[in-house]
Motif scaffolding. Structure first.
Motif, PDB file in Angstrom:
ATOM      1  N   LEU A   1       0.803  -1.225   0.000  1.00 25.95           N
ATOM      2  CA  LEU A   1       0.000   0.000   0.000  1.00 25.95           C
ATOM      3  C   LEU A   1       0.835   1.274   0.000  1.00 25.95           C
ATOM      4  CD1 LEU A   1      -2.859  -1.024   2.496  1.00 25.95           C
ATOM      5  CD2 LEU A   1      -2.938  -0.963  -0.009  1.00 25.95           C
ATOM      6  N   GLY A   2       2.176   1.123   0.128  1.00 30.83           N
ATOM      7  CA  GLY A   2       3.059   2.274  -0.005  1.00 30.83           C
ATOM      8  C   GLY A   2       3.267   3.089   1.248  1.00 30.83           C
ATOM      9  N   PHE A   3       2.991   2.531   2.420  1.00 31.82           N
ATOM     10  CA  PHE A   3       3.227   3.262   3.669  1.00 31.82           C
ATOM     11  C   PHE A   3       4.724   3.353   3.946  1.00 31.82           C
ATOM     12  CE2 PHE A   3      -1.146   1.799   4.254  1.00 31.82           C
ATOM     13  CZ  PHE A   3      -1.753   2.947   4.726  1.00 31.82           C
ATOM     14  N   THR A   4       5.147   4.446   4.574  1.00 28.53           N
ATOM     15  CA  THR A   4       6.571   4.638   4.867  1.00 28.53           C
ATOM     16  C   THR A   4       6.889   4.534   6.354  1.00 28.53           C
ATOM     17  OG1 THR A   4       6.202   7.041   4.957  1.00 28.53           O
ATOM     18  CG2 THR A   4       6.911   6.101   2.850  1.00 28.53           C
ATOM     19  N   SER A   5       5.867   4.425   7.194  1.00 28.23           N
ATOM     20  CA  SER A   5       6.097   4.284   8.627  1.00 28.23           C
ATOM     21  C   SER A   5       5.336   3.061   9.136  1.00 28.23           C
ATOM     22  CB  SER A   5       5.635   5.539   9.387  1.00 28.23           C
ATOM     23  OG  SER A   5       4.245   5.744   9.215  1.00 28.23           O
ATOM     24  N   GLY A   6       5.968   2.364  10.076  1.00 32.11           N
ATOM     25  CA  GLY A   6       5.352   1.160  10.623  1.00 32.11           C
ATOM     26  C   GLY A   6       6.391   0.080  10.831  1.00 32.11           C
ATOM     27  N   ILE A   7       5.976  -1.166  10.695  1.00 35.43           N
ATOM     28  CA  ILE A   7       6.864  -2.313  10.865  1.00 35.43           C
ATOM     29  C   ILE A   7       7.478  -2.663   9.516  1.00 35.43           C
ATOM     30  CG2 ILE A   7       7.050  -4.707  11.636  1.00 35.43           C
ATOM     31  CD1 ILE A   7       6.312  -2.780  13.859  1.00 35.43           C
TER      32      ILE A   7
ATOM     33  N   THR B   1       8.978  -5.006   7.014  1.00 36.93           N
ATOM     34  CA  THR B   1       9.030  -6.444   6.742  1.00 36.93           C
ATOM     35  C   THR B   1       9.608  -6.668   5.352  1.00 36.93           C
ATOM     36  OG1 THR B   1       6.873  -6.684   5.654  1.00 36.93           O
ATOM     37  CG2 THR B   1       6.878  -6.625   8.065  1.00 36.93           C
ATOM     38  N   SER B   2       9.875  -7.919   5.030  1.00 35.38           N
ATOM     39  CA  SER B   2      10.384  -8.239   3.697  1.00 35.38           C
ATOM     40  C   SER B   2       9.316  -8.037   2.630  1.00 35.38           C
ATOM     41  CB  SER B   2      10.871  -9.695   3.664  1.00 35.38           C
ATOM     42  OG  SER B   2       9.817 -10.595   3.966  1.00 35.38           O
ATOM     43  N   LEU B   3       8.076  -7.840   3.041  1.00 36.66           N
ATOM     44  CA  LEU B   3       6.965  -7.630   2.116  1.00 36.66           C
ATOM     45  C   LEU B   3       6.613  -6.154   1.975  1.00 36.66           C
ATOM     46  CD1 LEU B   3       4.683 -10.522   3.420  1.00 36.66           C
ATOM     47  CD2 LEU B   3       6.186 -10.565   1.418  1.00 36.66           C
ATOM     48  N   GLY B   4       7.328  -5.295   2.687  1.00 33.58           N
ATOM     49  CA  GLY B   4       7.049  -3.869   2.669  1.00 33.58           C
ATOM     50  C   GLY B   4       6.787  -3.346   4.074  1.00 33.58           C
ATOM     51  N   THR B   5       6.651  -2.053   4.200  1.00 32.68           N
ATOM     52  CA  THR B   5       6.378  -1.438   5.500  1.00 32.68           C
ATOM     53  C   THR B   5       4.875  -1.501   5.791  1.00 32.68           C
ATOM     54  OG1 THR B   5       8.264   0.056   5.287  1.00 32.68           O
ATOM     55  CG2 THR B   5       6.563   0.655   6.875  1.00 32.68           C
ATOM     56  N   VAL B   6       4.542  -2.087   6.937  1.00 33.11           N
ATOM     57  CA  VAL B   6       3.135  -2.282   7.312  1.00 33.11           C
ATOM     58  C   VAL B   6       2.845  -1.467   8.567  1.00 33.11           C
ATOM     59  CG1 VAL B   6       1.347  -3.951   7.927  1.00 33.11           C
ATOM     60  CG2 VAL B   6       3.196  -4.615   6.358  1.00 33.11           C
ATOM     61  N   PRO B   7       1.892  -0.543   8.519  1.00 31.44           N
ATOM     62  CA  PRO B   7       1.533   0.231   9.715  1.00 31.44           C
ATOM     63  C   PRO B   7       1.098  -0.684  10.863  1.00 31.44           C
ATOM     64  CG  PRO B   7       0.559   1.205   7.760  1.00 31.44           C
ATOM     65  CD  PRO B   7       1.138  -0.107   7.333  1.00 31.44           C
ATOM     66  N   VAL B   8       1.384  -0.246  12.082  1.00 34.39           N
ATOM     67  CA  VAL B   8       1.100  -1.065  13.261  1.00 34.39           C
ATOM     68  C   VAL B   8      -0.382  -1.409  13.351  1.00 34.39           C
ATOM     69  CG1 VAL B   8       1.045  -1.042  15.788  1.00 34.39           C
ATOM     70  CG2 VAL B   8       3.077  -0.236  14.587  1.00 34.39           C
ATOM     71  N   HIS B   9      -1.261  -0.421  13.074  1.00 37.56           N
ATOM     72  CA  HIS B   9      -2.697  -0.683  13.230  1.00 37.56           C
ATOM     73  C   HIS B   9      -3.206  -1.696  12.209  1.00 37.56           C
ATOM     74  CE1 HIS B   9      -2.336   2.611  10.341  1.00 37.56           C
ATOM     75  NE2 HIS B   9      -3.552   2.350   9.904  1.00 37.56           N
ATOM     76  N   LEU B  10      -2.604  -1.742  11.014  1.00 43.36           N
ATOM     77  CA  LEU B  10      -3.003  -2.740  10.021  1.00 43.36           C
ATOM     78  C   LEU B  10      -2.475  -4.118  10.389  1.00 43.36           C
ATOM     79  CD1 LEU B  10      -2.583  -0.868   6.605  1.00 43.36           C
ATOM     80  CD2 LEU B  10      -4.596  -1.061   8.063  1.00 43.36           C
ATOM     81  N   LEU B  11      -1.218  -4.170  10.846  1.00 41.72           N
ATOM     82  CA  LEU B  11      -0.637  -5.451  11.244  1.00 41.72           C
ATOM     83  C   LEU B  11      -1.392  -6.038  12.436  1.00 41.72           C
ATOM     84  CD1 LEU B  11       1.536  -7.575  10.828  1.00 41.72           C
ATOM     85  CD2 LEU B  11       3.089  -6.200  12.217  1.00 41.72           C
ATOM     86  N   SER B  12      -1.802  -5.195  13.370  1.00 44.25           N
ATOM     87  CA  SER B  12      -2.579  -5.648  14.518  1.00 44.25           C
ATOM     88  C   SER B  12      -3.909  -6.251  14.072  1.00 44.25           C
ATOM     89  CB  SER B  12      -2.853  -4.486  15.480  1.00 44.25           C
ATOM     90  OG  SER B  12      -1.650  -3.937  15.986  1.00 44.25           O
TER      91      SER B  12
END
Length: 479
Positions: free
Chosen positions: A399-405, A407-418
């Motif tokens: 999804l193109g986020f630049t802040s969060g966790i 990962t090897s699949l891209g940066t995932v925001p904390v609220h989405l990963l949760s």
């Protein structure tokens, strides 16, 4: 009976109504859409598991392997005609070798080791005692996995409540909490989180989901206590009493040395997640080394090491434990045999559905926490929650986020990963097939004389109790 058949029709209708939506999403991809009709054998097998015990119970019990083989062939033959024999063999071998084999070996190992541990004492299955047992099992699930905690705790819970007539509800809440929700805090807890760890999610990241787990535990244990108190009073009123001469004075655990073998199995699971990232287990291109089987299918060395450790642990457990302990546990092979037969059919026939999900997942327009929570959870209720988790984790990573966790699949925001993590882990409790230990707990309970709900009967419990809890989760944590 009539209500359950109607519910079966409703679920099948939902499945059929959802198919056009998936097909429309698939049309937007460059790759040809997976035909919806290839998912029919999977739906057919699920309906057999749900309906046949109600209408032809004795036949189903003795002919399960034949029914499973029929639906496997009903998927493989059309799949081979559409995709070719080579891809069919690869698809079947891939899910059998790299998914089902490690799945059933892990279940087998935990089943064997837990069957060699017995708890005895003057503790009766009262509402307070049962709340304590469920709370303990829920916390243990994040330490030794939902499967490990389920296999370790199921027999003590059954034994302490053996004097009771009304106890099916105890095992239903056991599945809700111990077999599913308790696995949310660590990658050891549930396979989806282990897959996230292998793709760069920090090991202790999921500890931040403790408030969600605690919130759900408080609500469910509160409901359980009042339901169990009502059932307990009915049992007492009918003259049922536990066989206890001196309450609260005796407690013993036999076969305690098997905890060593349980730790071996947990260690093997952790290694399977750590070793693939080590250079010693990778080739020059970064691919995990393994034993080549066919085409692009290989059994990786980390998986092979995991399997060997688990089988050695199971073997040593049997060699070092008295048969008397298994006798006192009412240990039989029936539960693991039933799970092995049913899940080989589920793993193979669900491949077209997983392929379709992988194809349409990124095109469903899901970018909000509540959307990912419910999408991941709904599909994890019927499909393997590990690939479902990976599909939506991949979707979030693109999804193109630049802040969060990171990962090897891209940066995932904390609220989405949760939301993805909770959906995959929590909603596996919605059906018997939603998570590996669910059906195992049902089978062991059935063997021990508990009149467990049918497939749809269990869903009436989950829809009536869990869905309102998940709606509260949505409002409080995922909006």
């Amino acid at each position: 009976m009539k209500k359950k058949i109607i519910l079966a029709g409703i679920l099948l209708s939902i499945f059929l109504l959802a198919c056009p939506a998936f097909a429309q999403a698939a049309e937007s991809t460059q790759e040809a859409a997976v035909p919806i009709w290839l998912c029919i054998p999977f739906a057919g097998l699920l309906l057999c598991i749900a309906i046949m015990p109600l209408v032809k119970g004795q036949w189903w019990e003795s002919h399960q392997p034949l029914a499973v083989a029929f639906w496997i062939l009903a998927m493989i033959i059309p799949f081979a005609i559409y995709y070719g024999a080579g891809q069919t063999v690869e698809t079947v071998l891939e899910c059998t070798v790299n998914d089902y084999l490690t799945f059933i070996i892990l279940l087998f190992g935990l089943f064997c080791v837990s069957g060699n541990i017995t708890m005895e004492g003057d503790f009766a299955g009262s509402p307070r005692v049962n709340v304590g047992l469920l709370a303990l099992g829920t916390i243990l699930a994040s330490c030794i996995g939902t499967t490990g905690a389920s296999m370790l705790m199921v027999r003590p819970v059954l034994k302490m409540n053996s004097w009771r007539k009304r106890k099916a509800h105890i095992m239903v809440f056991f599945i809700f909490l111990v077999s599913n929700m308790g696995g949310i805090l660590t990658p050891i807890g549930d396979p989806p989180l282990l897959m996230g760890f292998m793709r760069g999610v920090p090991f202790f990241w999921s500890l931040r989901l403790f408030p969600v787990l605690l919130f759900n535990m408080v609500i469910l244990l509160f409901i359980f206590y009042h339901v169990d108190k009502r059932m307990y009073r009915k049992d007492i009123a009918e003259g049922r009493k536990p066989d206890i001469s001196k309450p609260g004075t005796r407690f013993s655990i036999d076969g305690l040395h098997n905890l060593i073998f349980l730790v071996m199995i947990v260690g093997a699971v952790i290694l399977s997640g750590v070793l693939p990232g080590m250079k010693a287990f990778q080739d020059s291109a970064g691919n995990v080394l393994g034993v080549h089987i066919f085409g692009e299918v290989s059994l990786s060395f980390p998986s092979l090491i995991e399997i060997i450790i688990i089988l050695v642990a199971a073997f040593l457990s049997f060699k070092t434990t008295s048969k008397d302990i298994r006798t006192r546990n009412h240990f039989t092979w029936g539960a693991i045999q039933e799970v092995a037969v049913l899940f080989i059919g589920i793993f193979i026939t669900m491949q077209p559905a997983l392929m379709l999900l992988q194809q349409v997942g990124p095109n469903l327009g899901l970018n909000q926490p509540y959307q990912l929570f419910w999408a991941t959870g709904a599909l994890s209720s019927f499909l393997d929650n590990t690939p479902t988790y990976l599909v939506f984790l991949t979707t979030a990573g693109t999804l193109g986020f630049t802040s969060g966790i990171a990962t090897s699949l891209g940066t995932v925001p904390v609220h989405l990963l949760s939301a993805i993590s909770c959906g995959a882990v929590f909603m596996g409790a919605n059906t018997y097939i939603g998570n590996a230990p669910n059906f195992m707990v049902k089978s062991i309970s059935d063997e021990n004389g508990v009149n467990m709900p049918s497939f749809f009967g269990y869903m009436l419990w989950s829809v009536g109790i869990l869905i309102p809890v998940f709606l509260l989760d949505t409002l409080i944590f995922f909006l």
